[in-house]
Design a protein around this motif. Structure first.
Motif, mmCIF file in Angstrom:
data_model
loop_
_atom_site.group_PDB
_atom_site.id
_atom_site.type_symbol
_atom_site.label_atom_id
_atom_site.label_comp_id
_atom_site.label_asym_id
_atom_site.label_seq_id
_atom_site.Cartn_x
_atom_site.Cartn_y
_atom_site.Cartn_z
ATOM 1 N N ILE A 132 0.845 -1.194 0.000
ATOM 2 C CA ILE A 132 0.000 0.000 0.000
ATOM 3 C C ILE A 132 0.881 1.245 0.000
ATOM 4 O O ILE A 132 1.674 1.455 0.925
ATOM 5 N N THR A 133 0.739 2.054 -1.026
ATOM 6 C CA THR A 133 1.591 3.242 -1.161
ATOM 7 C C THR A 133 0.795 4.543 -1.215
ATOM 8 O O THR A 133 1.310 5.598 -0.854
ATOM 9 N N ASP A 134 -0.447 4.500 -1.675
ATOM 10 C CA ASP A 134 -1.199 5.738 -1.910
ATOM 11 C C ASP A 134 -2.099 6.091 -0.729
ATOM 12 O O ASP A 134 -3.282 6.401 -0.897
ATOM 13 N N VAL A 135 -1.542 6.036 0.481
ATOM 14 C CA VAL A 135 -2.299 6.413 1.681
ATOM 15 C C VAL A 135 -1.482 7.415 2.484
ATOM 16 O O VAL A 135 -0.252 7.376 2.483
ATOM 17 N N ALA A 136 -2.188 8.310 3.167
ATOM 18 C CA ALA A 136 -1.500 9.347 3.934
ATOM 19 C C ALA A 136 -1.044 8.844 5.295
ATOM 20 O O ALA A 136 -0.013 9.273 5.811
ATOM 21 N N ASP A 137 -1.815 7.923 5.897
ATOM 22 C CA ASP A 137 -1.510 7.439 7.238
ATOM 23 C C ASP A 137 -1.068 5.979 7.197
ATOM 24 O O ASP A 137 -1.294 5.260 6.223
ATOM 25 N N ASP A 138 -0.471 5.541 8.299
ATOM 26 C CA ASP A 138 -0.017 4.152 8.393
ATOM 27 C C ASP A 138 -1.132 3.197 8.789
ATOM 28 O O ASP A 138 -0.957 1.978 8.733
ATOM 29 N N SER A 139 -2.273 3.736 9.196
ATOM 30 C CA SER A 139 -3.374 2.888 9.639
ATOM 31 C C SER A 139 -4.691 3.547 9.287
ATOM 32 O O SER A 139 -4.756 4.749 8.982
ATOM 33 N N ALA A 140 -5.760 2.736 9.337
ATOM 34 C CA ALA A 140 -7.082 3.273 9.028
ATOM 35 C C ALA A 140 -8.152 2.371 9.621
ATOM 36 O O ALA A 140 -7.970 1.156 9.744
ATOM 37 N N ILE A 141 -9.271 2.986 10.001
ATOM 38 C CA ILE A 141 -10.448 2.228 10.409
ATOM 39 C C ILE A 141 -11.168 1.780 9.142
ATOM 40 O O ILE A 141 -11.507 2.593 8.276
ATOM 41 N N MET A 142 -11.390 0.474 9.022
ATOM 42 C CA MET A 142 -12.069 -0.060 7.843
ATOM 43 C C MET A 142 -12.960 -1.227 8.232
ATOM 44 O O MET A 142 -12.875 -1.748 9.343
ATOM 45 N N LEU A 143 -13.773 -1.656 7.281
ATOM 46 C CA LEU A 143 -14.544 -2.880 7.410
ATOM 47 C C LEU A 143 -13.762 -4.021 6.766
ATOM 48 O O LEU A 143 -13.024 -3.807 5.790
ATOM 49 N N PRO A 144 -13.917 -5.249 7.258
ATOM 50 C CA PRO A 144 -13.228 -6.388 6.633
ATOM 51 C C PRO A 144 -13.546 -6.535 5.157
ATOM 52 O O PRO A 144 -12.682 -6.943 4.372
ATOM 53 N N LYS A 192 -15.246 -0.687 15.868
ATOM 54 C CA LYS A 192 -14.277 -0.378 14.822
ATOM 55 C C LYS A 192 -13.087 -1.345 14.851
ATOM 56 O O LYS A 192 -12.674 -1.810 15.915
ATOM 57 N N ILE A 193 -12.553 -1.623 13.679
ATOM 58 C CA ILE A 193 -11.324 -2.405 13.548
ATOM 59 C C ILE A 193 -10.273 -1.508 12.905
ATOM 60 O O ILE A 193 -10.504 -0.915 11.849
ATOM 61 N N LEU A 194 -9.122 -1.399 13.571
ATOM 62 C CA LEU A 194 -8.033 -0.563 13.082
ATOM 63 C C LEU A 194 -7.058 -1.425 12.290
ATOM 64 O O LEU A 194 -6.522 -2.406 12.819
ATOM 65 N N TYR A 195 -6.831 -1.073 11.038
ATOM 66 C CA TYR A 195 -5.945 -1.819 10.148
ATOM 67 C C TYR A 195 -4.629 -1.067 9.960
ATOM 68 O O TYR A 195 -4.631 0.148 9.728
ATOM 69 N N PHE A 196 -3.532 -1.791 10.057
ATOM 70 C CA PHE A 196 -2.208 -1.227 9.820
ATOM 71 C C PHE A 196 -1.752 -1.650 8.421
ATOM 72 O O PHE A 196 -1.661 -2.837 8.119
ATOM 73 N N HIS A 197 -1.458 -0.657 7.594
ATOM 74 C CA HIS A 197 -1.186 -0.923 6.180
ATOM 75 C C HIS A 197 0.122 -1.664 5.936
ATOM 76 O O HIS A 197 0.238 -2.425 4.971
ATOM 77 N N HIS A 198 1.120 -1.430 6.786
ATOM 78 C CA HIS A 198 2.455 -1.945 6.490
ATOM 79 C C HIS A 198 3.026 -2.871 7.555
ATOM 80 O O HIS A 198 3.916 -3.658 7.277
ATOM 81 N N LYS A 199 2.550 -2.774 8.767
ATOM 82 C CA LYS A 199 3.109 -3.574 9.861
ATOM 83 C C LYS A 199 2.707 -5.037 9.723
ATOM 84 O O LYS A 199 1.533 -5.349 9.519
#
Length: 264
Positions: A132-144, A192-199
């Motif tokens: 994932i490269t086109d995101v401003a933050d390292d994490s985001a609240i998302m749905l599965p 909410k579920i917090l997703y980490f894009h790179h970790k």
């Protein structure tokens, strides 16, 4: 502290790798709960040896063979800590997995967060799925339902024990598998579920006899379990192509279930 929960069935030949990864943790604020799903190999003897030498607590539970999803239910019902990290018996954790999660729990704690999700990597540390490269933050609240297509690979979840207790896996007669995403979706309805894009904290290897390698056969054997998932997923999907795929899978499940009943 956190509970690391593992459901296992005839995986004595891979459990040592998971145990060794737990023994290498930089933070030992965890317990390991292993639910043996009626193994016929030397799993119990191996676990007894781990218990004798381990510097962290290990709890071993045993049930008649009923499937991984029921073993997860059994482990969640056992007395444990507030957060549960689910780890398969043929996988492992990175050395800093517990430390990373506890730091994130402190940094991102909120009452309405019921789960944290990390990426998986292979045994050599290469990220599985999309970078994932086109995101401003390292994490985001998302749905599965959004996270799956975004990452394009299996993920590692840590859930509040309370929501896992609230949403146990259903049991279907004569079947031994229910897709985990059925429950992860239901949990996301509660918070909410917090997703980490790179970790990544989870290391995995896909075995020839694993569920991922035998999807179609599992679908045929467990049409009610898969059908319950795809029926709900049709309503959750917003992408028309994925919605259509889920509809086709659900129809397959109905046909397989009808065929299985005729055979019986």
């Amino acid at each position: 502290m956190i509970t690391v929960l593992t459901a296992t069935y005839n995986r004595a030949y891979t459990l040592s790798r998971l145990y060794e990864s737990l023994a290498r943790q930089t933070n030992e604020s965890f317990e390991w709960v292993v639910v043996d799903d009626g193994s016929t190999d030397n799993t119990l003897d191996l676990l007894a040896g781990f218990q004798k030498e381990s510097s962290f607590p290990i709890k071993v539970l045993r049930q008649e063979n009923a499937g991984k999803h029921i073993a997860i239910n059994t482990g969640v019902l056992a007395e444990g800590h507030d957060w549960i990290l689910l780890v398969d018996s043929d996988d492992a954790l990175s050395p800093d997995a517990i430390e990373v999660f506890l730091n994130d729990l402190s940094a991102h704690s909120a009452q309405d967060i019921v789960g944290y999700c990390y990426r998986r990597a292979d045994l050599d540390g290469r990220l599985i799925g999309n970078v994932i490269t086109d995101v401003a933050d390292d994490s985001a609240i998302m749905l599965p339902v959004v996270a799956g297509p975004l990452y394009g690979g299996d993920l590692a979840y840590v859930f509040k024990r309370s929501v896992l207790l609230k949403h146990p896996f259903p049991r279907f007669e004569d079947e031994k598998f229910v897709p985990e995403l059925l429950i992860w979706n239901r949990i996301s309805d509660d918070g909410k579920i917090l997703y980490f894009h790179h970790k990544f904290i989870y290391l995995c290897e896909y075995l020839a006899d694993g569920y991922s390698a035998n999807f179609y056969r599992n679908l045929q054997r467990n049409p009610k379990g898969f059908g319950s998932f795809y029926k709900e997923q049709i309503g959750r999907e917003t992408n028309l192509v994925r919605k259509l795929k889920c509809t086709i899978r659900y129809v397959q499940c109905v046909l397989f279930n009808f065929k299985n009943r005729r055979v019986m």
